[in-house]
Design an enzyme around this catalytic site. Sequence first.
Site, PDB file in Angstrom:
ATOM      1  N   ASP A  81       0.854  -1.181   0.000  1.00 22.35           N
ATOM      2  CA  ASP A  81       0.000   0.000   0.000  1.00 22.35           C
ATOM      3  C   ASP A  81       0.896   1.238   0.000  1.00 22.35           C
ATOM      4  OD1 ASP A  81      -2.183  -1.616   0.106  1.00 22.35           O
ATOM      5  OD2 ASP A  81      -2.630  -1.268   2.222  1.00 22.35           O
TER       6      ASP A  81
ATOM      7  N   ASP B 143     -14.544  -5.349  -3.979  1.00 26.58           N
ATOM      8  CA  ASP B 143     -14.564  -5.341  -2.513  1.00 26.58           C
ATOM      9  C   ASP B 143     -15.959  -5.750  -2.060  1.00 26.58           C
ATOM     10  OD1 ASP B 143     -12.020  -4.353  -2.688  1.00 26.58           O
ATOM     11  OD2 ASP B 143     -12.526  -2.305  -2.099  1.00 26.58           O
TER      12      ASP B 143
END
Lengths: 206, 275
Positions: free
Chosen positions: B11, B130
């Site tokens: 990330d 997601d």
Amino acid sequence: MPREVILVDSQLGNLDSVEHALIQVGASVHITSDPDRVATARTVVFPGQGSFGPATQAIVDGAMGDALRMVIQRGDPFLGICLGMQLLFDHSDENGGHDGLGVFRGQVRRFPADMPAGEQPGSRMLKIPHVGWNDVQPNGEHFYFTHSYYVESADPEDVMWTCRYGRIEFPAAVCRGHVFGCQFHPEKSQWSGLRFLRSFILGGRG
Amino acid sequence: MLKRRIIPCLDIKNGRVVKGVHFAGLRDTGDPVEAARAYDTQGADEICLLDITATVEGRETFIDVVHRVADQIFTPLTVGGGVRREPDVRRLLKAGADKVAINSAAVANPLLIRQLADKYGSQCIVVAVDVRQMHARTGDTEPLYEVVIHGGTRSTGLDALSWCDHVAALGAGEILLTSMDKDGTRDGYDLWITREVSHRVPIPVIASGGVGQLEHLREGLAVERGGADAALAASIFHFGLYTISQAKQYLAEHGIPVRPHESQRGGATLSSAFG
């Protein structure tokens, strides 16, 4: 002295990683989309991503196709990568059917949608595209593949390495004289891929 | 035989790895290039960079990170985060990405998937999905999952399974399936939804969200459990709990087909093949 390689830019995907890998194995790389420049090259790498279609037909029928055939007929070292390998064959079923350069005898087919992933009944179907690391025979090394179409070679003599996906065994690499093709992406296959490219560069020397 | 893939994910925020990276033998630099190189050396099958920056300046920095990482590795690089339109995809591919993951933009405009697949090839386009489990209602025979966007902060009302079917039909090359319920918990993938999607769609599925130990990778990939084609994980690799090669060794010992780490093979020479 670094081996000079002409990297063909035929607008079939990003060339950066192929260029990067060739430099890594000691080549001096010149990128061009000029057929005249390709025709005079001594070592050619022809990469491609995506699909057979109008764009590839334009290459095959146009000046670039003539230049590529000229290099190959002259016997200079040539490597087609992924779609660049498929384009060396007679014909592809993709997008309604398109002709290739016809350097190698054979057809480009789509992986069938009905290949079970395991032996047991009710097993799920194998995924298409064939994405990831698979081993090639006879040496057992792993390379990175990403493709939905594979080559069905008409001449077993041309097949250097094979790979298996489901019930389909297809050429992972082909070779005739100094003309090579690989279905996998050597530029994305870590050290195995770099060794492959280095061997191509060195093999082309003599 | 095609091997299951292990994909470490970094990330990136404002050009740095967030959470920090604590590899054995490496200082905690938070430098994404150093981290990606370490994963590459350990035998990662692909590397994923996710941009979690919210600012325009951060996005510029991210492009630079992609460029610098691509310059150091010879393995496929997937990037995602904040990809809205076709020019975003073009810039990321130009910077050296091999695949681009789109998420919220695909929900807002599903036809974007087809446009991008037609232009760049399906192999280039990963759709990140997601999902979150919905509260069970009377009469439900199996759990229901909905698609969420903007990092799980916004509901869409879309049924997760139908959306995955749609995504595959529109030409996506892969689905990156993240359980928002499990993400960050370190108690394992959501195996129910992973299995349902993996067995249902004709394209490869990458399991994501929740890995805290090697057993979780095995569960996600085992055909009778999660059945995913690839396993993505962040923190177990970031914090140096395990190396990629340790993970692969564990999986191989437990019957999951993985690509052996090269240093274990000794590296055959190929020059004979070329005469």
